[in-house]
Design an enzyme around this catalytic site. Sequence first.
Site, mmCIF file in Angstrom:
data_model
loop_
_atom_site.group_PDB
_atom_site.id
_atom_site.type_symbol
_atom_site.label_atom_id
_atom_site.label_comp_id
_atom_site.label_asym_id
_atom_site.label_seq_id
_atom_site.Cartn_x
_atom_site.Cartn_y
_atom_site.Cartn_z
ATOM 1 N N HIS A 1 0.924 -1.142 -0.149
ATOM 2 C CA HIS A 1 0.023 -0.091 0.041
ATOM 3 C C HIS A 1 0.846 1.221 0.066
ATOM 4 C CE1 HIS A 1 -4.195 -1.617 0.540
ATOM 5 N NE2 HIS A 1 -3.447 -2.708 0.786
ATOM 6 N N ASP B 1 3.439 9.668 -0.990
ATOM 7 C CA ASP B 1 2.370 8.808 -0.375
ATOM 8 C C ASP B 1 2.018 7.545 -1.524
ATOM 9 O OD1 ASP B 1 0.348 8.252 0.864
ATOM 10 O OD2 ASP B 1 -0.611 10.523 1.187
#
Length: 723
Positions: free
Chosen positions: A165, A372
């Site tokens: 992720h 991110d």
Amino acid sequence: MPRLLLVSNRLPVTVKAEKDHVSVVRSPGGLATGLSRPHERSGGVWIGWPGDVSRLSAAQRTQVESQLSALRCVPLYLSASEVSRFYEGYSNRVLWPLCHYLLDRIPRQDRDWEAYAKVNERFAELAASHYQPGDTIWVHDYQLMLVPGLLRKRLPEARIGYFHHIPFPSSEIFRTLPHREDLLRGLLGADLVGFHTPSYAHHFSSSLLRLLGLETDLDNVTYEGRTVRVGGFPMGIDAEAFEKVSQEPGVLEELRVLKERSAGQRLLVGIDRLDYTKGIPRRMLALQRVLERQPALRGRLRLIQVAVPSRTQVEDYAAYRDKVDELVGRINGMYGTVHNVPIHYLYRSFNEKQLAGLYRAADVMLVTPVRDGMNLVAKEFCACRPDEDGVLILSEFAGAASELRDALIVNPYDVEAMADAIEEALRMPVDTRRRRMRTLRAQVKSRDVHWWVGSFLDTLQGMPTPSIRKGSVGVAEVVASLKEKRPRVLLLDYDGTLRDVTSRPELAVPEPELIMLLRRLAALPDTAVHVVSGRLKETLEQWLGALPVGLHAEHGLWSRSGQGAPWRMLEGVLPEWKEQARPLMEAFAARVPGSFVEEKTASFAWHYRQVDPGYGAEQARELRLKLAEVFAHGHMEVLPGDKVVEVRPRGVHKGRVVEKALAGAAPGTLVAAFGDDRTDEDLFAALPEGALSVHAGDRLSRATYQVSGPAEVRKVLASLLEA
Ligand SMILES: O=P(O)(O)OC[C@H]1O[C@H](O[C@H]2O[C@H](CO)[C@@H](O)[C@H](O)[C@H]2O)[C@H](O)[C@@H](O)[C@@H]1O
Ligand SMILES: O=c1ccn([C@@H]2O[C@H](COP(=O)(O)OP(=O)(O)O)[C@@H](O)[C@H]2O)c(=O)[nH]1
């Protein structure tokens, strides 16, 4: 749908205890938000840590367990030391900053690797204990990078997926990690390794190449006899649910109040976990620059910044909190009045409805992380804007930027440029805002969380069923079959099969033991031995010419039926092709330092084993494309090999040897072929029914048996000499 076992560090819930009452509530964080229910629908379970429950009484624990089990969640409790060493330690002090390119934040000595490995073992053990044949296991995120490999050992035939992720960094960053190989091998236990963007997938593949020497062909890597697929699957959100919430009366009322109280003001909104990757200080400095540059905006511009407490026991997070607090104080001190302050800072978490109110109120949404993995907040903002208004300012270093191109994309390290983007957003005409927001919303809606889960699981289900590695069981079986009492023909590849591959081709001279082995085999009654190689006939003659064996050079172009027999060329091969290929091959040897061209009678081989692996593989792909252009009519065949690209006339391949070697053989003759690379697959494919084929190595092969390499091949052959 097969039963789905989800495995992630955190369960999608948080346990809250107040006096005697305990409740299990949904926890914040992208993973929890995205994957809340698919496991329930499939009848599977979600295995993970329910958070710190050490202060709960026995009765409270029982309550928690029954609530968890109603949600089909299986808790894995972490001890205080595991939380501190596995979660806060290795996961969040080492892997988190590493994957976000922040090497300076990693402690000089990482002492927590063992705890990380042990907790990964615990997860794998628990997941394996819930596994039933036919289940699909989906492991999530960087806290559990060893779990796929540990599961593969326990469950060789399970279908296992892994999703990362957070960013997967460039191999130049990843290779700084002391346990880099272990982590890569851990991930390769999966059948499918997914990332949010193709560029993270590319970084992973180049780490495999540089650190483990494994090449990715299209999206596939062969590892320990299995195919592992690598791919980009950008995670989405439940767009429909967010849109629905954003239209609820309570949310619209909250929006009305918020707008009323900020009458005459433009609202900027930031929503993040308080994490040093989220770029909060630079975002605030950009706001400060706007206020410095445009005095008219003072008192008319307000940033609502939500900062959700996160990983508070990790020192860098505490220090970051102090830094943000100080900056808020400074900027508010400079530009605040008795009526209002430019930064409205909220150090707490909010529920979905409250967030939807903020998303709807934002004139400008600021999502400016320094790195991110994806950033779901950016997508939630778009989903919550059915009014098709609001401007998204998005960091180019968020995974979401590779999809949401209609945002204002900024470099979060460039404070001035971010200030420019804020001004541009505030000035943007309404029709431009609408046009952009419409495109953003279409993107977010079409690639939502259901699409993400579906596309990952469909790809995983579409992978060939993993089969148990044949391994040493093959050695015993192949020996037994070969010892049958009937005439036999042995077809043996040389490099990588009889002899280990060496750094340069000329170093692979046969050792005296190998010569002796071949001589003794050829002397066995009813046994014919043939060496089938890609090498020049001159080399085979020099090395093996004195043996009473058949020799086949250059993939069968040239053959010599036995000792002293003349070399004969395959019929029908025209030599003109060569002058067409030569300039290209030579150009590649000249432009790629360390590579060289080997010229054979009917082929060229461009070798790049001494070239930087990533660059070499890239150039090999380029050469293959160029050769395909030159020989567009299909007269030639281009063969990608192990650190070599070979080009040869079509129709010349090792399969052509079978007919020659079997000429005059008695009916019922047993044929056995041994080989290790792509060129030997042609040999295996041409074998008559009932023949044996043995693959040396761990690649995918059509061979019926598999052994580990030349040492085991020699062991098999030597056992034929025993009475
Ligand atoms: O469990 P925590 O330590 O409290 O952290 C919360 C989660 O943070 C990370 O989120 C990432 O996943 C998001 C969804 O894919 C993605 O949008 C974001 O960019 C990532 O940072 C972490 O990966 C999760 O494991 C944590 O649970
Ligand atoms: O007060 C808050 C702030 C955020 N979130 C949720 O936390 C997730 C944050 O995910 P993102 O991918 O943006 O970043 P992460 O925190 O996972 O790094 C989003 O789904 C938000 O809706 C939340 O539930 N409450």
